[in-house]
Design a protein around this motif. Structure first.
Motif, PDB file in Angstrom:
ATOM      1  N   GLU A 481     -57.413 -38.406  54.755  1.00 30.33           N
ATOM      2  CA  GLU A 481     -58.095 -38.873  53.544  1.00 30.33           C
ATOM      3  C   GLU A 481     -58.605 -38.122  53.176  1.00 30.33           C
ATOM      4  N   HIS A 482     -59.337 -36.618  53.914  1.00 27.45           N
ATOM      5  CA  HIS A 482     -59.746 -35.601  53.234  1.00 27.45           C
ATOM      6  C   HIS A 482     -59.054 -34.354  51.844  1.00 27.45           C
ATOM      7  N   ALA A 483     -57.530 -34.123  53.214  1.00 28.84           N
ATOM      8  CA  ALA A 483     -56.194 -33.024  52.247  1.00 28.84           C
ATOM      9  C   ALA A 483     -55.527 -33.988  53.247  1.00 28.84           C
ATOM     10  N   ALA A 484     -55.001 -34.653  52.165  1.00 27.78           N
ATOM     11  CA  ALA A 484     -53.562 -35.075  52.471  1.00 27.78           C
ATOM     12  C   ALA A 484     -52.519 -34.097  51.631  1.00 27.78           C
ATOM     13  N   ASN A 485     -52.976 -33.155  50.572  1.00 30.89           N
ATOM     14  CA  ASN A 485     -51.996 -31.765  50.647  1.00 30.89           C
ATOM     15  C   ASN A 485     -51.348 -31.198  51.589  1.00 30.89           C
ATOM     16  N   GLU A 486     -52.579 -31.105  52.633  1.00 28.71           N
ATOM     17  CA  GLU A 486     -52.444 -30.450  53.032  1.00 28.71           C
ATOM     18  C   GLU A 486     -51.664 -31.048  54.272  1.00 28.71           C
ATOM     19  N   VAL A 487     -51.656 -32.314  54.684  1.00 36.27           N
ATOM     20  CA  VAL A 487     -50.793 -33.139  55.967  1.00 36.27           C
ATOM     21  C   VAL A 487     -49.411 -33.743  55.458  1.00 36.27           C
ATOM     22  N   ALA A 488     -49.457 -33.811  55.001  1.00 32.88           N
ATOM     23  CA  ALA A 488     -48.516 -34.745  53.699  1.00 32.88           C
ATOM     24  C   ALA A 488     -46.618 -33.812  53.724  1.00 32.88           C
ATOM     25  N   TRP A 489     -47.800 -33.147  52.286  1.00 35.70           N
ATOM     26  CA  TRP A 489     -46.654 -32.332  52.452  1.00 35.70           C
ATOM     27  C   TRP A 489     -45.627 -31.054  52.593  1.00 35.70           C
ATOM     28  N   VAL A 490     -45.136 -30.678  52.909  1.00 34.68           N
ATOM     29  CA  VAL A 490     -44.014 -30.115  53.835  1.00 34.68           C
ATOM     30  C   VAL A 490     -42.659 -28.718  52.482  1.00 34.68           C
ATOM     31  N   PRO A 491     -42.204 -28.129  52.921  1.00 35.84           N
ATOM     32  CA  PRO A 491     -41.008 -27.771  52.655  1.00 35.84           C
ATOM     33  C   PRO A 491     -39.798 -28.890  52.525  1.00 35.84           C
ATOM     34  N   MET A 492     -38.819 -28.470  52.215  1.00 38.54           N
ATOM     35  CA  MET A 492     -37.991 -29.245  51.781  1.00 38.54           C
ATOM     36  C   MET A 492     -36.626 -28.872  51.070  1.00 38.54           C
ATOM     37  N   PHE A 493     -35.904 -28.065  51.871  1.00 39.33           N
ATOM     38  CA  PHE A 493     -34.711 -27.098  51.357  1.00 39.33           C
ATOM     39  C   PHE A 493     -33.939 -27.206  51.456  1.00 39.33           C
ATOM     40  N   VAL A 494     -32.597 -27.670  50.744  1.00 37.03           N
ATOM     41  CA  VAL A 494     -31.529 -28.772  50.779  1.00 37.03           C
ATOM     42  C   VAL A 494     -30.471 -27.562  50.032  1.00 37.03           C
ATOM     43  N   LYS A 495     -29.304 -26.559  50.487  1.00 34.05           N
ATOM     44  CA  LYS A 495     -28.791 -25.855  50.021  1.00 34.05           C
ATOM     45  C   LYS A 495     -26.816 -26.362  50.415  1.00 34.05           C
ATOM     46  N   GLU A 496     -26.869 -27.559  48.933  1.00 33.75           N
ATOM     47  CA  GLU A 496     -25.273 -27.815  49.652  1.00 33.75           C
ATOM     48  C   GLU A 496     -24.256 -26.794  49.240  1.00 33.75           C
ATOM     49  N   PRO A 497     -23.557 -27.484  49.697  1.00 29.54           N
ATOM     50  CA  PRO A 497     -22.244 -26.368  50.061  1.00 29.54           C
ATOM     51  C   PRO A 497     -21.575 -25.610  48.776  1.00 29.54           C
ATOM     52  N   GLY A 498     -21.635 -24.176  49.252  1.00 29.13           N
ATOM     53  CA  GLY A 498     -20.825 -24.124  47.636  1.00 29.13           C
ATOM     54  C   GLY A 498     -21.779 -23.739  47.028  1.00 29.13           C
TER      55      GLY A 498
END
Length: 681
Positions: A481-498
């Motif tokens: 409720e007070h710091a969703a930006n720190e709790v919910a948002w996470v790194p997400m990296f997808v490297k496709e083949p090539g």
């Protein structure tokens, strides 16, 4: 004179005129039943209750069904054995001694039970609670000796341990681990197109904001390997997890479904998941940490040193010590997993929370380096499509690593919130994140060296974040409720083949989108309905996000990519050399001896310094900590707590230390910036 009639002599062979005493062995069996009932209430019930609500404990240690059943048998039977042996030794001493010994047993067990009950229903702790429990035990023993009713009740209650074992085996969340109801699981259907190898790393407790520099990009100076990963992959910058608790978050990621019910993160509870979807075609090499979502028919789980009956008994013994202690547990067994609700706040942290299975041990970093090494060794080309999966509990607390990979010791009772403490927690988290960056770098180098990098679909993410905002530290609803930006948002990296060039995609990504995306990239059709949406499809139209503190109870989160947090202010004293200054005051450093013989070659450094100062030192007083004449940290004196008037300073710079003896100095910083050296003890 009336004639008196004499009564005939009593015939003792015709039967007694009062009840005969039962045989001694029958009395001893009755007494043993009473002790069994009390031991069941004091040991078996509370321990199996907590273990039953902690299936992740057994999954983490890769416990076999036989291991768990042996542990349960020990918990149900072993605590009674000492009482039975002592009672047997008292048999030759006679009836009165046997009765006195038994009454003593009853009093001690009732007092132990009173400690557990008193800690929940009274504010008493420590010696006052022990005294009150002793009085209750003595009164209970006197009542037991005087009246038959308590004895009869206890003899009936002797069946309690069997009932508690039955509840554990058939009705607890852990029952899915002990008695799984089949593997199930639908296999994915291979479609047209290539089936590239998949390399997937799920990190733990990593907020996106921890990677940010002031410009909102990844801080390449502190985290060069995350920056390199972003430069060659698609960074879904607006990605959020669906829960702050791994046993809900990770199954949602691997099934594509929001968490709707609380269940053990086990293949019998989540039969349809990434491993079954790819397992019909792909070879699975899975390094799971606190889940067992990959069924044995699909993949062989890795072997770790910390498994088997020995570790189960050892950790269960530690837990029993916390349950039975007359004081609150100094170690929170839910460390950083989920903040307790207001309704739960009155419960001791070592006790079960109804209908909410917990991972309750403070050994979350056990075997993590070894687990990573095993994962790295498996990154080799294979003629069969292969999924390389690693759930790595990094940079998750407990924080014990510097960016260099050196480890350090820390006391178990340091708070993570409050004045001074939350800043220390963030600094230790960021240092461990630096070490995590090194592990990512090792992975990228290995992939390139083996030729897998260009061919593979590489996925790196985290299941959830954590808040370091003062008064809202953690991952529970208050933090959301007070710091969703720190709790919910996470790194997400997808490297496709090539893929060679990096790009940023700010679509509304939720972690239920992960499995649909992997399925599209590997050309596999998932044969069940998913809540997520593949990144290959059009972005979802709604901008809000769903987050689950509890299954089936979604919370709506709004907002996009979070803005970077202001960097912590650097104290100007850090890095300066200190000459001769006057002595003024004293302090106690708990780990001062660690500086006498530092051996960096063994990978350990005394990078955390903690201790106490006299009561006359005001709250907030700044203390400068110097190693070999250079100030490495400045820390405040925090308000007194159960540990006293304390301080703790973090020294993440390896360059401060030298092999051998190191000089540790502590200075009190005056309001005018003047230093006074403290005499250390």
């Amino acid at each position: 004179m009336a004639e008196r009639t004499l009564a005939p002599p009593r015939d003792h062979t015709a039967g007694p005129d009062r009840r005969e005493r039962p045989p001694w062995w029958r009395s001893e069996l009755a007494r043993l039943a009473e002790v069994t009932a009390l031991v069941g209430l004091v040991v078996t019930q509370p321990l199996l209750d907590v273990l039953g609500r902690s299936p992740d404990f057994f999954l983490f240690h890769r416990a076999s069904r036989g291991d768990v059943l042996l542990l349960v048998a020990l918990i149900a039977l072993a605590p009674t054995v000492p009482f039975a042996l002592l009672g047997a030794l008292a048999v030759p001493a006679g009836r009165l001694i046997r009765a006195a010994v038994h009454t003593t047993f009853v009093g001690l067990l009732l007092a132990a039970l009173a400690v557990q009950v008193g800690r929940h229903v009274t504010p008493l702790r420590g010696v006052p609670l022990l005294v009150a429990a002793g009085v209750a035990g003595a009164a209970g023993a006197a009542a037991h000796r005087r009246w038959r009713a308590p004895r009869r009740v206890l003899r009936v209650a002797a069946a309690g341990p069997l009932v508690f074992v039955g509840l554990f085996l058939f009705a607890s969340p852990a029952s899915a681990v002990v008695l799984p109801r089949g593997e199930g699981g639908a296999a994915g259907i291979a479609g047209a197109g290539a089936h590239p190898p998949v390399v997937m790393i799920v990190l733990d407790e990593l907020p996106l904001l921890s990677l940010f520099g002031p410009d909102g990009r990844i801080d390449a100076a502190r985290y060069p390997n995350f920056a390199a990963l972003a430069a060659g992959s698609t960074w879904y910058r607006n990605a959020t997890g669906v829960s702050g608790w791994t046993p809900y978050a990770l199954p949602a990621m691997l099934t594509g479904r929001y968490p709707e019910q609380g269940a053990a993160p086990h293949y019998s509870q989540y039969p349809d998941n990434l491993f079954t979807a790819l397992g019909g075609l792909y070879r699975i090499k899975a390094e799971e940490s606190i889940t067992r979502l990959c069924p044995p028919s699909r993949c062989e789980q890795a072997t770790t040193p910390e498994q088997g009956l020995g570790v189960l008994v050892r950790e269960s013994g530690k837990l029993m010590g916390r349950i039975a202690a007359p004081v609150d547990s100094r170690v929170d067994p839910e460390d950083s997993y989920r903040e307790r609700t207001a309704a739960e706040a009155g419960l001791d942290a070592a006790e079960p929370v109804p209908d909410d299975p917990k991972f309750r041990w403070d050994t979350l970093d056990d075997n993590q380096p070894a687990r990573f090494t095993s994962f790295l060794a498996g990154l080799r080309p294979d003629p069969r499509p292969t999924l390389h999966f690693l759930h790595l509990l990094m940079p998750h607390s407990p924080w014990a690593y510097l960016p260099s990979g050196a480890h350090y010791a820390a006391p178990e009772d340091l708070p993570n919130d409050g004045t001074g403490w939350v800043d220390l927690a963030r600094a230790r988290h960021l240092a461990q994140l630096g070490y995590t960056d090194r592990l990512i770098g090792e992975t990228l180098r290995t992939l390139r060296a083996t030729g897998l990098y260009d061919k593979a679909l590489v996925v790196v993410t985290a299941d959830h974040g954590v808040s370091f905002r003062r008064d809202w530290q953690g991952r529970g609803m208050d933090a959301i409720e007070h710091a969703a930006n720190e709790v919910a948002w996470v790194p997400m990296f997808v490297k496709e083949p090539g893929q060679r060039a990096g790009r940023v995609d700010d679509r509304n990504w939720e972690h239920v989108d992960l499995l649909p995306t992997i399925a599209d990239e590997t050309h596999m059709r998932v044969p069940w309905q998913m809540d997520g949406r593949s990144a290959k499809a059009a972005p979802r139209e709604r901008a809000d996000k769903r987050f689950y503190d509890r299954p089936g109870q979604p919370v709506t989160i709004t907002g996009g990519v979070p803005a970077p947090l202001p960097p912590p202010a650097a104290d100007p004293l850090v890095g300066t050399r200190v000459g001769n200054v006057p002595v003024g005051g004293s302090a106690t450093v708990a780990n001062r001896d660690a500086f006498d013989a530092v051996d960096p070659a063994r990978g350990g450094l005394p990078a955390l310094v903690w201790g106490t100062v006299p009561d006359d030192v005001p709250d907030g007083t700044r203390l400068a900590v110097a190693v070999n004449g250079t100030v490495g940290a400045v820390a405040p004196v925090v308000p007194p707590d159960a540990g006293g008037r304390r301080f703790a300073a973090f020294l993440p710079d390896d360059r401060l230390f030298a092999a051998g003896a190191n000089r540790l100095d502590l200075y009190r910083v005056g309001d005018d910036g003047a230093l006074r050296r403290l005499t250390l003890s």
